[in-house]
Design an enzyme around this catalytic site. Structure first.
Site, PDB file in Angstrom:
ATOM      1  N   CYS A 133       0.839  -1.197   0.000  1.00  5.40           N
ATOM      2  CA  CYS A 133       0.000   0.000   0.000  1.00  5.40           C
ATOM      3  C   CYS A 133       0.877   1.251   0.000  1.00  5.40           C
ATOM      4  O   CYS A 133       1.402   1.653   1.043  1.00  5.40           O
ATOM      5  CB  CYS A 133      -0.917   0.005   1.223  1.00  5.40           C
ATOM      6  SG  CYS A 133      -1.904   1.501   1.385  1.00  5.40           S
ATOM      7  N   CYS A 136      -0.429   4.092   2.209  1.00  2.83           N
ATOM      8  CA  CYS A 136      -0.201   3.871   3.644  1.00  2.83           C
ATOM      9  C   CYS A 136       1.236   4.195   4.044  1.00  2.83           C
ATOM     10  O   CYS A 136       1.489   4.801   5.089  1.00  2.83           O
ATOM     11  CB  CYS A 136      -0.493   2.424   4.010  1.00  2.83           C
ATOM     12  SG  CYS A 136      -2.134   1.825   3.577  1.00  2.83           S
ATOM     13  N   ASP A 137       2.184   3.756   3.228  1.00  5.61           N
ATOM     14  CA  ASP A 137       3.583   3.750   3.646  1.00  5.61           C
ATOM     15  C   ASP A 137       4.515   4.649   2.825  1.00  5.61           C
ATOM     16  O   ASP A 137       5.691   4.780   3.161  1.00  5.61           O
ATOM     17  CB  ASP A 137       4.129   2.314   3.586  1.00  5.61           C
ATOM     18  CG  ASP A 137       3.324   1.368   4.450  1.00  5.61           C
ATOM     19  OD1 ASP A 137       2.898   1.790   5.545  1.00  5.61           O
ATOM     20  OD2 ASP A 137       3.106   0.209   4.038  1.00  5.61           O
TER      21      ASP A 137
END
Length: 312
Positions: A133, A136-137
Site C-alpha cells: 500500500c 499507507c507507507d
C-alpha cells in the site's frame, strides 16, 4: 447470543455500504459486519478520480460520505470476523467470532487482498520496507529510491503516486509490456522519475538491520541476475478473494471467486455477492456501488417472497 436482522451484509466497502443504503431505505433492518473500518480499500487510496460526481476525492473522505448515506436509514455497523454461513432455507445464520446473526438475506461483500510474491525476504521485511500500500507507507520513503513489482493498474497507479514522494520509482515487471490501462501507461512513461525493468523474475527482497536495501531479480531472457537498490519494495502481483469463510458453499468456484447472476444472486436463494469477491473483469468503486444497489434491492425482493415480512 444471536442477533436477528433482515439483512446481514458481510463487508463494509463501497458495495456493502451501498447495499445497506438500499436495503435499509426499504424498511429492512440491516447490519454491516466487517473485520476492519468501513470503507475497505478506499481507506488506502490517495485520490479517487473516476467516481462520478467528484473530479478528485480522497479515498477515506469518500468512505465517510458513503457511510453517512448507508447509515441514515438505520443500517448498523458491527465489528466481527465472519467464520461461516449456514443456510437454513428462509433463515441464514452468519457465524462470527463475536456471536451469530440470524438473517433472512445475506450479502457477501468481503473484497479481495493482494497476493504475495513468496520470495525470500518478503515476510522478513514486511513493515520494514516491504509494503502492499503506497498510500499507507509512501511517506516513509521521501527522497529515497523505491521499487514497484507488477505491471497492472494497481502497480502503475501506486507507482505514479510514489513519484510524488520518492527520489525514483523502478517498476519491475515479468513481461515485456505493461497490463495497465492506456491512460496510466501514458502517465507512467511520461514521468521522469519512473524507470522500467522488463522480463524480470523477482528472486529476493534484500535488506539489513535498517530494512529493505534492494530487490534481486533474474533476467528471464539471459538468466543473469541483477539488483535494483531501493529502501522500499511495493508489491502488486494480483489479488485473491476473501472467501475462505465460504469455501464450503456451492457458489464459490475452484479459484475462490463467487459467481452470481446479473442480479447479484448466488445459486443459494437469499445469498448475494458483490464487489471484488465476484468472478468479473472490472473491479472498481463504481462497479461495486452498482452491484451494491442491485443486491440491496434484490434482498428486499427476495424477502418479500418469503411472505412473513410486512413492509411499510
Amino acid at each position: 447470543m444471536t442477533k436477528e436482522v433482515d439483512v446481514a451484509i458481510i463487508g463494509a466497502g463501497p458495495g456493502g455500504m451501498t447495499a445497506a443504503l438500499y436495503a435499509s431505505r426499504s424498511n429492512l433492518s440491516v447490519v454491516m459486519i466487517d473485520r476492519g473500518i468501513y470503507g475497505g480499500q478506499m481507506n488506502n487510496t490517495a485520490a479517487v478520480e473516476n467516481y462520478p460526481g467528484f473530479e478528485s476525492i480522497l479515498g477515506p473522505d469518500l468512505g465517510e460520505k458513503m457511510f453517512a448515506s448507508a447509515s441514515q436509514f438505520g443500517a448498523e455497523y458491527a465489528y466481527g470476523n465472519v467464520t461461516g454461513i449456514e443456510d437454513k432455507g428462509s433463515v441464514k445464520i452468519v457465524h462470527t467470532d463475536d456471536g451469530d446473526y440470524e438473517a433472512k438475506a445475506v450479502i457477501i461483500a468481503t473484497g479481495a487482498e493482494h497476493k504475495h510474491l513468496g520470495v525470500p525476504g518478503e515476510e522478513v521485511y514486511s513493515g520494514r520496507g516491504v509494503s502492499y500500500c503506497a498510500v499507507c507507507d509512501g511517506a516513509f520513503f521521501k527522497g529515497q529510491d523505491v521499487v514497484v513489482v507488477g505491471g497492472g493498474d494497481s502497480a502503475i497507479e501506486e507507482g505514479i503516486y510514489l513519484t510524488q514522494l520518492a527520489k525514483s520509482v523502478t517498476v519491475i515487471h515479468r513481461r515485456d509490456q505493461l497490463r495497465a490501462q492506456a491512460i496510466l501507461q501514458k502517465r507512467a512513461f511520461a514521468n521522469d522519475k519512473m524507470k522500467f525493468v522488463w522480463n524480470a523474475q523477482v528472486e529476493e527482497i534484500q535488506g539489513d538491520d535498517d530494512g529493505v536495501s534492494g530487490v534481486r531479480y533474474k533476467d528471464k531472457e539471459t538468466g543473469e541476475e541483477h539488483i535494483v537498490p531501493g529502501k522500499g519494495a511495493f508489491i502488486y502481483v494480483g489479488i485473491k478473494p476473501n472467501t475462505e469463510a465460504f469455501a464450503d458453499q456451492p457458489f464459490v468456484d475452484a479459484n475462490g471467486w463467487i459467481t452470481t447472476d446479473d442480479t447479484m444472486h448466488t445459486r443459494v436463494p437469499g445469498i448475494f455477492a458483490i464487489g471484488d469477491v465476484r468472478d468479473k473483469h472490472l473491479r472498481q468503486i463504481a462497479t461495486a456501488v452498482g452491484e451494491g444497489g442491485l443486491a440491496g434491492q434484490g434482498a428486499f425482493d427476495y424477502i418479500q417472497t418469503l411472505g412473513d415480512k410486512t413492509l411499510a
